[in-house]
Each structure stands twice: as structure tokens, then as C-alpha cells.
Enzyme design. Structure first.
Site, PDB file in Angstrom:
ATOM      1  N   ASP A  74      -8.174  -8.142   5.930  1.00 19.79           N
ATOM      2  CA  ASP A  74      -9.232  -7.860   6.903  1.00 19.79           C
ATOM      3  C   ASP A  74      -9.592  -6.386   6.963  1.00 19.79           C
ATOM      4  O   ASP A  74      -8.834  -5.521   6.533  1.00 19.79           O
ATOM      5  CB  ASP A  74      -8.778  -8.271   8.305  1.00 19.79           C
ATOM      6  CG  ASP A  74      -7.765  -7.284   8.888  1.00 19.79           C
ATOM      7  OD1 ASP A  74      -6.761  -6.985   8.213  1.00 19.79           O
ATOM      8  OD2 ASP A  74      -8.002  -6.777  10.003  1.00 19.79           O
ATOM      9  N   ASP A 104       0.858  -1.179   0.000  1.00 16.47           N
ATOM     10  CA  ASP A 104       0.000   0.000   0.000  1.00 16.47           C
ATOM     11  C   ASP A 104       0.906   1.245   0.000  1.00 16.47           C
ATOM     12  O   ASP A 104       1.462   1.585  -1.033  1.00 16.47           O
ATOM     13  CB  ASP A 104      -0.904  -0.103   1.235  1.00 16.47           C
ATOM     14  CG  ASP A 104      -1.989   0.945   1.298  1.00 16.47           C
ATOM     15  OD1 ASP A 104      -2.544   1.296   0.242  1.00 16.47           O
ATOM     16  OD2 ASP A 104      -2.302   1.419   2.405  1.00 16.47           O
TER      17      ASP A 104
HETATM   18  P1  IMP Z   1       1.710  -0.192   4.067  1.00 16.51           P
HETATM   19  O1  IMP Z   1       2.194  -0.655   2.721  1.00 16.51           O
HETATM   20  O2  IMP Z   1       2.788   0.036   5.061  1.00 16.51           O
HETATM   21  O3  IMP Z   1       0.809   0.994   3.928  1.00 16.51           O
HETATM   22  O4  IMP Z   1       0.804  -1.282   4.770  1.00 16.51           O
HETATM   23  C1  IMP Z   1       0.405  -2.437   4.194  1.00 16.51           C
HETATM   24  C2  IMP Z   1      -0.526  -3.136   5.171  1.00 16.51           C
HETATM   25  O5  IMP Z   1      -1.732  -2.363   5.350  1.00 16.51           O
HETATM   26  C3  IMP Z   1      -0.959  -4.460   4.607  1.00 16.51           C
HETATM   27  O6  IMP Z   1      -0.102  -5.492   5.015  1.00 16.51           O
HETATM   28  C4  IMP Z   1      -2.369  -4.589   5.135  1.00 16.51           C
HETATM   29  O7  IMP Z   1      -2.360  -5.204   6.404  1.00 16.51           O
HETATM   30  C5  IMP Z   1      -2.870  -3.169   5.288  1.00 16.51           C
HETATM   31  N1  IMP Z   1      -3.696  -2.768   4.121  1.00 16.51           N
HETATM   32  C6  IMP Z   1      -3.405  -1.852   3.182  1.00 16.51           C
HETATM   33  N2  IMP Z   1      -4.378  -1.732   2.261  1.00 16.51           N
HETATM   34  C7  IMP Z   1      -5.326  -2.639   2.621  1.00 16.51           C
HETATM   35  C8  IMP Z   1      -6.593  -3.029   2.044  1.00 16.51           C
HETATM   36  O8  IMP Z   1      -7.056  -2.541   0.992  1.00 16.51           O
HETATM   37  N3  IMP Z   1      -7.278  -3.997   2.715  1.00 16.51           N
HETATM   38  C9  IMP Z   1      -6.803  -4.581   3.859  1.00 16.51           C
HETATM   39  N4  IMP Z   1      -5.637  -4.257   4.411  1.00 16.51           N
HETATM   40  C10 IMP Z   1      -4.899  -3.289   3.814  1.00 16.51           C
HETATM   41 MG    MG Z   2      -4.346  -5.714   8.185  1.00 14.48          MG
END
Ligand code: IMP
Ligand code: MG
Length: 180
Positions: free
Chosen positions: A158, A101
């Protein structure tokens, strides 16, 4: 809590793509010592399908759990709430994540594993990639699907611990998650 009814990725498409990713990983790690690592908890369903698509039977599995501190600086400080148990020094680590993300969690986790555990190389495999939300660049070796800027649930993903057991990936209506 309302239903997430709109299917974004069917279980058929998931099955096909996960098998393709497994074949790519199998080919790339052929001959070398490797450990397959899942970042808990969102990747568990993906991970269990992925590893069953790899035919080699000499691949240990392990788990890490990392989450980013919310609202902190973009350097991506993370809390490691579960660390590797196996010794991966000098081996290939295939790190498996549910969704990329902002990239903050994964970039910090990769850095942590490199520095603390000294594998020879880390290959990164994500099921979903949400490029529109990226805050820091992350180099990914295997990516299942590119998705848009919407909150997805199911197949391990989730919202507040709900929906993980859905067999497909669905859209959580914005009304259900107002702060996204
Ligand atoms: P980031 O890349 O540090 O922002 O975080 C990624 C984490 O955020 C993932 O491992 C998920 O647990 C959570 N996440 C991000 N987008 C989503 C989504 O669309 N649905 C569910 N969890 C998400
Ligand atoms: Mg999560």
C-alpha cells in the site's frame, strides 16, 4: 490521488514465482511440524496465494503485526501490534513478509519471535527484496523478486492504505510520494 499505471511485475509473473516459492517451502518443511505466519497487512495477498500452492493440509496459519518506530536508532525497535496466538515452541515457523526494505522491521521481528516464542527454526520468505535500501543484514530463505529503489504498490502493498487490491505490482510515481 493519481493512478499508479506503470506495471513492474505482472500478475502472470507473480503467479509463476509464488508457485515456485511454495514448492521450495513445501520441500524444505517436509515431515516436520510447521506454522505459516504472515506479517500483516502487506503480505496478506501474497500469503493467501502462497499457502494455496502448498499441498500439505496440516499446516496451521497465524498472524503477527509489527511496524518499526520511524526515525529511531538503527537497532530496529518495533511495536508488536498483533502477536502469535498459536504455540510455535519447538516447531518450524515460516515467516512471510511483503517486502524487505531497510530490514529493520524484519530483523527485529525475527529476534522477537525467537526470544518470545522459541520455535526450533524460523524460515523467512519475502516476496520482494530492495537491497539498495538495506540498513541491517537479514538472512532470507526465500525471495521472490529483487527490485530497485522505487516505491511499489499493489498485490497487498500500500501507500497510505491505497492500492492494496491491485492484482499486479506497480510503481508509485515519485510525485505522489515526495519523501521516499
Ligand atoms: P523495513 O524493511 O523495516 O524498512 O520495512 C519494510 C516495510 O516497509 C514493509 O513491510 C512495507 O510495509 C513497507 N515498505 C517498504 N518499501 C515499500 C514499498 O516499496 N511499497 C510499499 N511498502 C513498502
Ligand atoms: Mg505498509
Amino acid at each position: 490521488m493519481k493512478e499508479a499505471t506503470e506495471i513492474r511485475i505482472t500478475s502472470d509473473r507473480l503467479r509463476t514465482r509464488v508457485a515456485e516459492l511454495a514448492a521450495m517451502i513445501e520441500k524444505d518443511i517436509a515431515g516436520g511440524e510447521a506454522v505459516l505466519v504472515a506479517n500483516l497487512k502487506g503480505s496478506v495477498i501474497f500469503f493467501s496465494d502462497l499457502i494455496r500452492g502448498i499441498r500439505r493440509t496440516d499446516l496451521p496459519i497465524d498472524f503477527v503485526s509489527a511496524r518499526s518506530y520511524e526515525g529511531t536508532r538503527s537497532s530496529g525497535d518495533i511495536a508488536i501490534t498483533r502477536d502469535l496466538n498459536l504455540d510455535v515452541r519447538g516447531k518450524t515457523v515460516v515467516l512471510v513478509e511483503d517486502i524487505l526494505d531497510t530490514g529493520l522491521t524484519l530483523s527485529a521481528l525475527i529476534r522477537y519471535i525467537k526470544e518470545k516464542h522459541r520455535p526450533s527454526i524460523i524460515k523467512v520468505c519475502v516476496l520482494l527484496d530492495k537491497p539498495s535500501r538495506r540498513k541491517t543484514e537479514v538472512r532470507v530463505d526465500y525471495s521472490g523478486f529483487e527490485v530497485g529503489n522505487e516505491f511499489l504498490v499493489g498485490y497487498g502493498l500500500d501507500f497510505e492504505e491505497h492500492y492494496r487490491n491491485l492484482p499486479d505490482i506497480r510503481v508509485l510515481p515519485a510525485t505522489e510520494r515526495p519523501n521516499f
